[in-house]
Structures are given as structure tokens and as C-alpha cells.
Design an enzyme around this catalytic site. Structure first.
Site, PDB file in Angstrom:
ATOM      1  N   SER A  89       0.843  -1.201   0.000  1.00  0.00           N
ATOM      2  CA  SER A  89       0.000   0.000   0.000  1.00  0.00           C
ATOM      3  C   SER A  89       0.877   1.249   0.000  1.00  0.00           C
ATOM      4  CB  SER A  89      -0.974  -0.057   1.175  1.00  0.00           C
ATOM      5  OG  SER A  89      -1.901   1.001   1.124  1.00  0.00           O
ATOM      6  N   HIS A 193      -8.148   1.363  -0.866  1.00  0.00           N
ATOM      7  CA  HIS A 193      -8.077   0.429  -1.983  1.00  0.00           C
ATOM      8  C   HIS A 193      -9.458  -0.104  -2.389  1.00  0.00           C
ATOM      9  CE1 HIS A 193      -3.792   0.782  -1.694  1.00  0.00           C
ATOM     10  NE2 HIS A 193      -3.870   0.476  -0.412  1.00  0.00           N
TER      11      HIS A 193
END
Length: 308
Positions: A89, A193
Site C-alpha cells: 500500500s 483500496h
């Protein structure tokens, strides 16, 4: 072959930068970054409480700064000699700095804009993320989709992270997929996300236009699909789009295996990715840089496994 990896949001804990800032030159370096991005990284890394550093706009630059700082304490990239770099991430921005795609200040500037944009997107609806421990991935994904949740992080080693509204996550807690042992809420402030982050993509794209990326100097493995990316422009494009798309760390680890990785070092605040690697990459030596006390062991691992 050595892979250097950087953790994502949720890995931060109160005071985790304190010991690192005591190293020679570290405080000055962090002060310069703080001035560049308008955020007191030293304060948040040493004195702030858990709620303060849970704030997305704080947590993300804090994690990238910690990753870069701890890797620098280990040595410059030519000394560390990783054959591969990757990040989970927001850790992808840290990895982009390791690979030379972005310089340190550019990486911190980009992540500051990322954190602000994602915090703004997260404020629209109360959302969050929870980790599913155990279970069959296919069964879990289908179950999450029935509940309206997104499998935002497919981490491998039997772990999937679900993201969505707090109501959807509460339903998941009451109705776990078959085989899942536990549902653990994560220390993040939004459904990252997922489609909830779509408004952040355009803002990050605007920020990216001000940067001039270089091509990676080492193999850079992307969260999008676990593939190695050789173009700096493509790395930057993927960093932008990834805020609203799932993290496929499982595929990143598959690529590490295919590339012949023999050791993995996770930069500060290490632990999460090391734990996944221990389960998914048997035979690969792992080490988490949690504090400067881990540097000597890390240097030994570098000496054994770094690129010649």
C-alpha cells in the site's frame, strides 16, 4: 537475493520513531522533511498518541519517513544491495524511493498529498478495514462480496483484508466466512483500496504531474499485480491508481519466489510483512527493522544475501 520491503498503514505505533531519531543526523533529516511537507514528523513519531497517528494524513507520511530513515541507517542502497524492492500500500512510495524512482523529498511530498486526499475521501462515509485470519481465500472473497465488502488487501498466507462501511464490517464480525478464525479491525481511518477512495485518485494524479520519476535502479514489484515494473513513469501511474484498487501482496510474494529471493528485510515499523513472509515463503530468511537494535542483525543478513 535480498528483497527490501516497506509496510503499509496500520503498522505505526506511538513513539516508534523515538530511538531512530537518536541516530546521528536523523533528527536533522526528519526536520528538513517536516519543513518540506508542512508536518511535524518528529512530534507525531515520538509524542503523539494512537488516535493522532491513526489519522490518514499523518500516518502515511510518517510511515514513509520511517521507512526511508531506517533504511538509511542500514546503509545507502549500493551498500544494502537489494535485488528487489516492494512496499505494501503506502509502502509502495517508500519502495519507489529505495529504487530511485523518486528522491526522498519527492516521495514525502507525494505521500503527504496522498494522505490528505485519502483522508478527505474517507470523511465522506464512515468506513474501515478488518483482517480475516484463516479460511479459504476463494470462499472468503465470495462471502465478502455478498456482504457488500471489498477484498482490499489479498495478502497471502491465509490473510485477506476486507474494507467497506462500518455497518458492513459489523455484519462481517457477526457472520464470518467459513474457516475464518478471527476478524481483526485495523488501525486505519477508511476503506482504502476500494471505490470509496476514487475521489483521491484525481487529486493524486494532479500531484504526480509535478514529479519527474526515474526508472527503477533495482527490480520494483508492484501491488497491482505482483509484476516487476521497469519504467519510472509506469511506477508513478500505478501509485496513483492503486489507492482505489486492491493490494495483491500475495502476488508480490509469488514474484519474490520466482525471482529467487533468499532473504527479506522489512524496514521500520517492521513486523507485518515479515510475518506474512514467514508463512508464505518458507526457507527465506526474514528480519524486521523495529528499532536500531536490529541493525547489526540486518547488516549480517545483507552481507549474506545482497547483490554482488
Amino acid at each position: 537475493m535480498l528483497v527490501l520491503v516497506a509496510p503499509g498503514q496500520g503498522a505505526q505505533t506511538p513513539g516508534f520513531l523515538t530511538d531512530w531519531l537518536a541516530l546521528s543526523g536523523a533528527a536533522d533529516r526528519v526536520a528538513a522533511w517536516s519543513d518540506a511537507i508542512g508536518l511535524d514528523l518528529a512530534h507525531f513519531g515520538t509524542k503523539a498518541d494512537a488516535d493522532e497517528i491513526r489519522d490518514t494524513s499523518v500516518a502515511q507520511p510518517l510511515l514513509v519517513a520511517a521507512g526511508i530513515l531506517s533504511a538509511a541507517a542500514l546503509g545507502d542502497m549500493s551498500e544494502i544491495g537489494p535485488g528487489v524492492v516492494a512496499g505494501h500500500s503506502v509502502g509502495e512510495i517508500t519502495a519507489a524511493a529505495f529504487a530511485g524512482v523518486l528522491d526522498d523529498t519527492a516521495a514525502l511530498t507525494l505521500v503527504r498529498r496522498r494522505g490528505l486526499a485519502m483522508a478527505e475521501a474517507a470523511a465522506v462515509t464512515e468506513t474501515g478495514m478488518s483482517a480475516l485470519l484463516g479460511g479459504d481465500p476463494e470462499v472468503s472473497v465470495a462471502h465478502l462480496e455478498r456482504l457488500g465488502l471489498t477484498p482490499a488487501n489479498v495478502n497471502g498466507a491465509g490473510q485477506i483484508v476486507a474494507a467497506g462501511t462500518m455497518e458492513q464490517l459489523a455484519a462481517l464480525n457477526e457472520d464470518k466466512p467459513e474457516g475464518v478464525r478471527k476478524v481483526v479491525p485495523l488501525k486505519v481511518a477508511g476503506a482504502f483500496h476500494t471505490h470509496h477512495m476514487a475521489p483521491a485518485v484525481d487529486k493524486l494524479a494532479e500531484a504526480a504531474k509535478t514529479l519527474t520519476p526515474a526508472d527503477p535502479k533495482v527490480t520494483y514489484v508492484s501491488n497491482k499485480d505482483g509484476q516487476a515494473v521497469a519504467s519510472g513513469a509506469e511506477v508513478l501511474e500505478r501509485l496513483v491508481g492503486q489507492v482505489a484498487n486492491p493490494v495483491r501482496w500475495d502476488r508480490c510474494m509469488e514474484t519474490f519466489k520466482e525471482l529467487g529471493v533468499t532473504a527479506l528485510i522489512e524496514v521500520c515499523p517492521g513486523g507485518t510483512l515479515t510475518g506474512l513472509a514467514k508463512r508464505a515463503l518458507p526457507g527465506v530468511k526474514t528480519l524486521a527493522l523495529k528499532s536500531p537494535a536490529d541493525l547489526d542483525a540486518a547488516r549480517e543478513l545483507v552481507a549474506e544475501h545482497a547483490q554482488a
